[in-house]
Design an enzyme around this catalytic site. Structure first.
Site: not given
Ligand code: SAH
Length: 441
Positions: A26, A240, A262, A293, A217, A47, A370
């Site tokens: 700490i 999209d 779309k 994409g 992708p 120490e 597609m």
């Protein structure tokens, strides 16, 4: 005891005596900032941890346990030993002597807490959860760090130099100045600030180029550095369906996310609508990202949007992305080319093989985007074009995402197999001998 509402302030600790009790982790976390602020630190610890050891030349180390009189004359005391009883004792002594004390192990019993700090030169952001949830503090600190690049420090310095000359500092376009600093350097910013006051005001609205950005992708690790940066500075993102949630998560807080679809019958109307939205936000002076994409210019209608922007007099820039047509087969362990197997590849849309578009490109490996829902027409068309039913074929769904799936089969079986496995969009098809080379990743 209810939790206090702390009053935040920043102290000038230059040459001020500060006591740190404890030499563990700490203390090691707190000491560098104290020393950087010029505090005269006395460290009391029998120490010290290895990380603290290299700080020792900058402070006074009393190599022993704590003595009550150690607190005398200190401006601040930090009780950071690993013994709660010792820390409590120190806190009690400080309270009596009216010396501000910080207790890392029990914040409420001390009199001050130390916030998480993000520094950009003189610009300082302090974050705390009033001592209640340090992990959340650290998280928010990381978020703020990501939001403000290093250039903000230099910007603060440059602006401070010019402060007295600035008639209306509130009207400066700080985000634009930071961007200019990052891109074009300090002189460019000085010249903007030095120009007539009107040029630095927000109301002479600059139109920023709309960025047509490739999202890859899906997995954010496939964003380019340029795309990641564009997202970080975006004020409006039109995306999209293919822009994955993980990628959209990198948008800054407050950024407007506009999903635009779309698909369907009114595709061209929707495209007009997208173009209008792009123009509208750009004209309003926003930094607009059109996130698509894969690569924006591979079957994304990206270039149509570029032309529409051009027609509206809005500047644009394309930030190419990792196209799914190349990356997704690779992630499924399928090389598109391989010596002795395939020397060329072609990418076609699912409309190839249709009445209006009967031909397939000629290449050793064929990638179809597609195409999943048109296999009923595409497979017979490929057979007519000279492929055999035994030609190796694969479908890959959700490439790069955790849910990625591969269906490896033959052209003759492709439709039945993908239907049997319930394959769904987004998926692409790879046809050719290279499919037989596929290796699991
Ligand atoms: N511009 C995009 C392609 C847009 S067309 C690119 O360069 O990748 C959309 C088609 O891309 C989808 O129908 C699907 O065939 C393919 N596709 C996109 N992302 C994909 C992914 N993660 N896995 C599989 N196919 C993907």
């Amino acid at each position: 005891m209810s939790s206090p509402r702390y009053y935040p302030l920043e102290l000038d600790l230059r040459d001020q005596p500060v006591l740190m009790v404890g030499g563990g982790s700490i203390a090691a976390r707190k000491l560098p900032e104290l020393l950087a602020c010029g505090a005269r630190v006395t460290l009391v610890a029998p120490e010290v941890a290895a990380t603290t050891r290299r700080l020792l030349p900058g402070l006074e180390w009393l190599e022993r346990t704590f003595h009550s009189e150690d607190i005398h004359g200190r401006k601040l005391v930090f009780a950071c030993t690993d013994d709660a009883a010792v820390n409590a004792h120190i806190a009690a002594l400080c309270r009596e002597a009216d010396i501000p004390c910080n207790r890392a192990d029990a914040a409420k019993t001390g009199t001050f807490i130390v916030p998480g700090v993000v520094r950009r030169g003189p610009l300082t952001l302090s974050v705390s959860t009033s001592g209640r949830m340090p992990a959340l503090t650290r998280h928010v600190k990381r978020k703020l760090s990501a939001l403000l690049g290093e250039e903000w420090g230099q910007l603060a310095e440059i602006l401070a130099e010019a402060r007295d000359r600035l008639a209306e500092p509130e009207a400066l376009a700080y985000d634009d100045l930071a961007e200019t600093l990052r891109r074009d350097g300090a002189d460019a910013v000085r010249s903007i600030i030095g120009r007539a006051p009107a040029s630095s005001r927000r109301n002479d609205r600059t139109v920023h180029p709309v960025l047509l950005v490739g999202a890859g992708p899906g997995d954010p690790s496939l964003l380019t550095l340029g795309a990641a940066e564009a997202l970080r500075h975006a004020e409006v993102i039109l995306h999209d369906r293919l822009a994955s949630p993980a990628v959209l998560d990198t948008a800054p807080p407050g950024c407007l996310l506009v999903p635009v679809e779309k698909r369907g019958h009114f595709e061209s109307h929707r495209q007009d609508h997208i173009n209008e939205k792009l123009v509208e936000h750009a004209r309003a002076g926003k930094r607009v990202v059109r996130l698509k994409g894969g690569d924006p210019f591979v079957f994304g209608r990206g270039f149509e949007e570029a032309l529409a922007l051009e027609a509206a007099g809005i500047p644009w820039r394309v930030l190419p992305g990792v196209t799914s047509s190349v990356a997704v087969p690779a992630l499924a362990g399928i090389p598109l080319t391989h010596r002795g197997v395939a020397r060329s590849f072609a990418v076609a849309s699912g409309m190839a093989g249709s009445e209006s578009n009967p031909d397939f490109p000629k290449a050793d490996t064929l990638v179809l985007l597609m195409a999943l829902y048109r296999l009923e027409e595409i497979v017979p068309a490929l057979l007519r074009a000279g492929y055999t039913p035994a030609t190796p074929a694969a479908a890959i769904q959700d490439g790069s995402l955790p849910e990625q799936r591969l269906c490896r089969t033959t052209l003759g079986e492709l439709r039945a197999e993908t239907a049997r496995l319930g394959f769904d969009s987004p998926a692409l098809i790879v046809i050719g001998e290279v499919v037989n080379l596929s290796r699991p990743q």
